[in-house]
Design a protein around this motif. Structure first.
Motif, PDB file in Angstrom:
ATOM      1  N   ALA A  48      28.591 -38.797  22.618  1.00  0.00           N
ATOM      2  CA  ALA A  48      29.468 -39.930  21.764  1.00  0.00           C
ATOM      3  C   ALA A  48      29.736 -39.262  20.383  1.00  0.00           C
ATOM      4  N   GLU A  49      28.940 -38.579  19.830  1.00  0.00           N
ATOM      5  CA  GLU A  49      28.973 -38.357  18.391  1.00  0.00           C
ATOM      6  C   GLU A  49      29.843 -37.000  18.126  1.00  0.00           C
ATOM      7  N   GLN A  50      29.858 -36.340  19.260  1.00  0.00           N
ATOM      8  CA  GLN A  50      30.464 -35.080  19.475  1.00  0.00           C
ATOM      9  C   GLN A  50      31.971 -35.297  19.524  1.00  0.00           C
ATOM     10  N   GLY A  51      32.238 -36.176  20.428  1.00  0.00           N
ATOM     11  CA  GLY A  51      33.567 -36.566  20.934  1.00  0.00           C
ATOM     12  C   GLY A  51      34.187 -37.330  19.735  1.00  0.00           C
ATOM     13  N   ALA A  52      33.456 -38.083  18.964  1.00  0.00           N
ATOM     14  CA  ALA A  52      34.137 -38.773  17.656  1.00  0.00           C
ATOM     15  C   ALA A  52      34.391 -37.792  16.721  1.00  0.00           C
ATOM     16  N   ALA A  53      33.323 -36.620  16.502  1.00  0.00           N
ATOM     17  CA  ALA A  53      33.807 -35.630  15.537  1.00  0.00           C
ATOM     18  C   ALA A  53      35.199 -34.789  15.988  1.00  0.00           C
ATOM     19  N   ILE A  54      35.350 -34.619  17.224  1.00  0.00           N
ATOM     20  CA  ILE A  54      36.436 -33.674  17.872  1.00  0.00           C
ATOM     21  C   ILE A  54      37.714 -34.602  17.528  1.00  0.00           C
ATOM     22  N   GLU A  55      37.621 -35.992  17.908  1.00  0.00           N
ATOM     23  CA  GLU A  55      38.799 -36.813  17.636  1.00  0.00           C
ATOM     24  C   GLU A  55      39.291 -36.792  16.087  1.00  0.00           C
ATOM     25  N   ALA A  56      38.234 -36.917  15.465  1.00  0.00           N
ATOM     26  CA  ALA A  56      38.748 -36.863  13.942  1.00  0.00           C
ATOM     27  C   ALA A  56      39.094 -35.587  13.373  1.00  0.00           C
ATOM     28  N   TYR A  57      38.584 -34.350  14.019  1.00  0.00           N
ATOM     29  CA  TYR A  57      39.210 -33.149  13.516  1.00  0.00           C
ATOM     30  C   TYR A  57      40.645 -33.104  14.045  1.00  0.00           C
ATOM     31  N   VAL A  58      40.864 -33.303  15.350  1.00  0.00           N
ATOM     32  CA  VAL A  58      42.339 -33.311  15.524  1.00  0.00           C
ATOM     33  C   VAL A  58      43.145 -34.271  15.038  1.00  0.00           C
ATOM     34  N   ALA A  59      42.808 -35.491  14.961  1.00  0.00           N
ATOM     35  CA  ALA A  59      43.663 -36.576  14.018  1.00  0.00           C
ATOM     36  C   ALA A  59      44.008 -36.078  12.605  1.00  0.00           C
TER      37      ALA A  59
END
Length: 710
Positions: free
Chosen positions: A491-502
């Motif tokens: 979940a933490e990795q998914g959130a980091a990728i989401e923030a990176y793209v955003a």
């Protein structure tokens, strides 16, 4: 010990801290030769030193398999031969990477303490021999190893020749490939202790492994065993934990020795040499404990140069871009393949410069003098059985040593401080590797490394600099992040990728990604789990293709990809768009028309999903499009096929661009402004022919005003 002047000691000790030169040398193993040719014959040592100076060797690795040579019995130590060799080397300003000899236990140790030997999955204890042939949890092995290491540190910690420590050799590597890990009762008990620390309670372990399936639920810790061919291998979480555990036990062996060296010689760097990026050890868990990464590179004649570059980039990236040591490579040939052809003229030099281009500041070989007998008698060496310098291989080594010496003081002197600066990251994870290849699985054709290398090769072909990083690493320094087959996502990795793209990043991942969490449990609510929002898709089904099956990918006119029809093999995800758009679609079967490659505009960035394994041309088209969007091409140099361009940049010293011709024919680069080669001090401009296997290291003229040969 030979007395050396205080000034000489200061000069020698400054060597590792100032890093005034590339380290260049080889394994030096006089204790492995026969008595009349080896460590009882000082004339051989003096002859070796003479030839080392001819070849510009400035560092040698000593003691790798010397346990019995240093300790012929538990109660007896013999340091006299090593004392003399280290003194001679110091007097000649040749420095030492001093190894702890614990990779190969003596016969006396196995005979006196047979419990040190590992037990296979059938419960049979292995006999003495080979390398790394010990139980990694054995307290006897760890005690005896620690005792010898302490004596080495106390005796040589202040020796002026000592450059760094080299612990053991190729942990869990070559000689143990294909063998089971140790299944002794002590390892079984240690595994249970390790699991208690990792999961906290038996109830939590049952939840994390989902042992309720098939009634595997454990009610007592003593019921938990190491998975193997004669025990359960059907629990995915258990298998991933087990592989992590084995890696950690060898890491504990390393730390057992490192702690002693750190206590006695806190200022001396410590490393160990890995057998490259291989499946058995999670190097991301090891890297924080090494002062410098070191590894051995033994590519086959047919190994793609991008695959070699990938290994270099992993080693550099594991320590955040810090230069690494290429501890071993063969100067000519190996002896362990089915056939062992020579490296053709120029290949040794080319591969050595490729390592430097990707971040190595030390180039070493296995080994200095060819063994007279035993299993590596026919392994190549700098000094062959002929015993003199009048050989092709020695002359090639001497040429390279001369060039590296000149680079350290001449126009290339800033190269040592220059670093590889990448704006593209490739996510790579050992736990994901183990998880993806878990059996039973959807397909026995999936190979994580194959998928990773497919994407890396496409980036390499475009001469795009890449860092190979853990999915837990900060992504913000990168403009593009590529995550092939990212099946395991927390979940933490998914959130980091989401923030990176955003926030404006570009993200690319491939089929069968976002399927399980870090405990190997499936994400509920639809794949790709925590990446679903970022990618703007929902994967309903997946179709693992048999080897004789294929599909096609149709790229329409007007797509940012090259229009046409391409092949798709191995796997096809059947997905629905949830905000993304299709850049290409499948052309056949009942899911003809389903998206095959998607793009999702998410916040300020974009996320791409490749739902299959496309042919090379289509993947290259996608990454070329992204390279152009991000303006990642070299601003001055363009190259024809076969040329690898790699850049190292120094603070205030400008950039050094390596031009490496891996092809068997001449290739060309085109320069938009004049540049000079710091190897030959030759000025180049316009279209430049680069001979086969040749290397140029180019600098812009504006960085330094030096005389050059027109």
């Amino acid at each position: 010990m030979t007395q050396i002047s205080d000034q000489t000691k200061r000069d020698l000790r400054a060597f590792p801290s100032r890093l005034p030169a590339f380290y260049f040398g080889a394994d030096y193993n006089p204790d492995q030769w026969t008595p009349e040719w080896g460590y009882q014959d000082e004339q051989i040592w003096l002859e070796d030193i003479r030839m080392m100076k001819l070849a510009h060797v400035n560092v040698v690795t000593i003691g790798v398999f010397s346990w019995v040579g240093l300790q012929p019995a538990e109660e007896i130590v013999n340091f006299a031969w090593l004392d003399r060799i280290l003194d001679l080397l110091a007097q000649n300003e040749i420095f030492v990477c001093l190894a702890t000899p614990t990779a190969a236990i003596p016969a006396w140790l196995a005979a006196r303490y047979p419990e040190v030997l590992p037990v296979d999955a059938q419960g049979i204890r292995r006999g003495h021999g080979s390398r790394q042939n010990y139980c990694p949890t054995s307290p006897v092995f760890r005690r005896l190893a620690a005792n010898l290491v302490r004596q080495l540190a106390e005796r040589y910690g202040n020796h002026p020749a000592l450059l760094n420590w080299h612990i053991s050799n190729e942990y869990y590597g070559s000689a143990t490939e294909g063998k089971d890990p140790c299944y002794c009762e002590r390892c079984q008990a240690r595994f249970r202790q390790w699991l208690q620390t990792r999961h906290g309670s038996l109830e939590q372990l049952n939840r994390d492994w989902m042992t309720a399936f098939w009634g595997h639920t454990y009610t007592d810790w003593e019921q938990v065993t190491m998975p193997g061919p004669y025990t359960d291998q059907g629990v995915q979480g258990q298998m991933v934990d087990f592989l992590t555990f084995v890696s950690d036990m060898y890491l504990e062996c390393y730390l057992n020795e490192q702690e002693i060296l750190r206590e006695i010689t806190p200022e001396i760097p410590i490393t160990t040499n890995f057998l490259g990026v291989f499946r058995r050890l999670d190097l991301s868990r090891w890297a924080p404990h090494l002062d410098v990464m070191s590894y051995d590179s033994y590519p086959a004649r047919t190994t793609h140069p991008a695959d070699i570059a990938f290994q270099h980039d992993v080693m550099r990236s594991l320590k955040g871009g810090q230069p690494f040591i290429l501890m071993e490579q063969t100067p000519s040939q190996v002896q362990w393949m089915a056939q062992n052809p020579l490296k053709r003229p120029g290949v040794m030099r080319l591969l050595s410069y490729q390592a430097i281009a990707h971040g190595a500041n030390a180039i070493q070989y296995f080994q200095w003098r060819q063994s007279r007998g035993s299993s590596e008698m026919f392994h190549g060496a700098i000094v062959a059985h002929a015993g003199h310098e009048h050989t092709r291989v020695f002359q090639e080594i001497t040429k390279l040593g001369t060039e590296l010496g000149a680079l350290s003081t001449g126009p290339g002197k800033g190269l040592l401080e220059a670093r590889n600066l990448a704006r593209v990251a490739l996510l790579f994870s050992w736990s994901n590797w183990w998880n993806v290849e878990f059996r039973p699985g959807p397909s026995d054709q999936i190979r994580y490394m194959d998928e990773v290398l497919q994407y890396y090769r496409a980036l390499w072909k475009e001469n795009i600099a890449v860092d190979i990083i853990s999915p837990d690493t900060d992504l913000t320094p990168y403009k593009l992040v590529v995550a092939p087959l990212m099946n395991m996502v927390s979940a933490e990795q998914g959130a980091a990728i989401e923030a990176y793209v955003a926030n404006g990043g570009l993200f690319v991942t491939s089929y069968f990604s976002g399927v399980v969490n870090e405990k190997t449990l499936a994400w509920l609510g639809g794949y790709p789990g925590p990446l679903r929002k970022t990618l703007g898709i929902w994967v309903e089904e997946y179709d693992p293709l048999e080897p004789d099956m294929a599909n096609t990918i149709v790229v329409p006119e007007g797509s940012p990809l090259a229009a046409g029809r391409y092949s798709a093999r191995l796997w096809c995800d059947l997905l629905h768009l949830e905000g993304a758009r299709a850049l290409a679609s499948f052309g056949e079967d009942f899911y003809a028309g389903y998206p095959a490659i998607t793009e999702h505009q998410f916040g300020k960035g974009r996320a791409f999903y490749v739902a299959t394994r496309p042919e090379e041309a289509l993947l290259s088209s996608l990454l070329t499009s992204l390279r152009n969007d991000l303006q990642l091409a070299h601003p001055i140099i363009s190259a024809t096929e076969g040329i690898e361009l790699v850049q190292r940049t120094g603070a205030g010293s400008g950039s050094y661009t390596f031009v490496l011709n891996h092809s068997t024919n001449a290739a060309h680069v085109t320069l938009s402004e004049p540049m000079y080669d710091v190897v030959s001090s030759t000025l180049y401009e316009g279209r430049v022919e680069v001979p086969a296997k040749e290397v140029l290291i180019l600098r812009e003229l504006s960085h330094e005003n030096l005389p050059v040969n027109p």
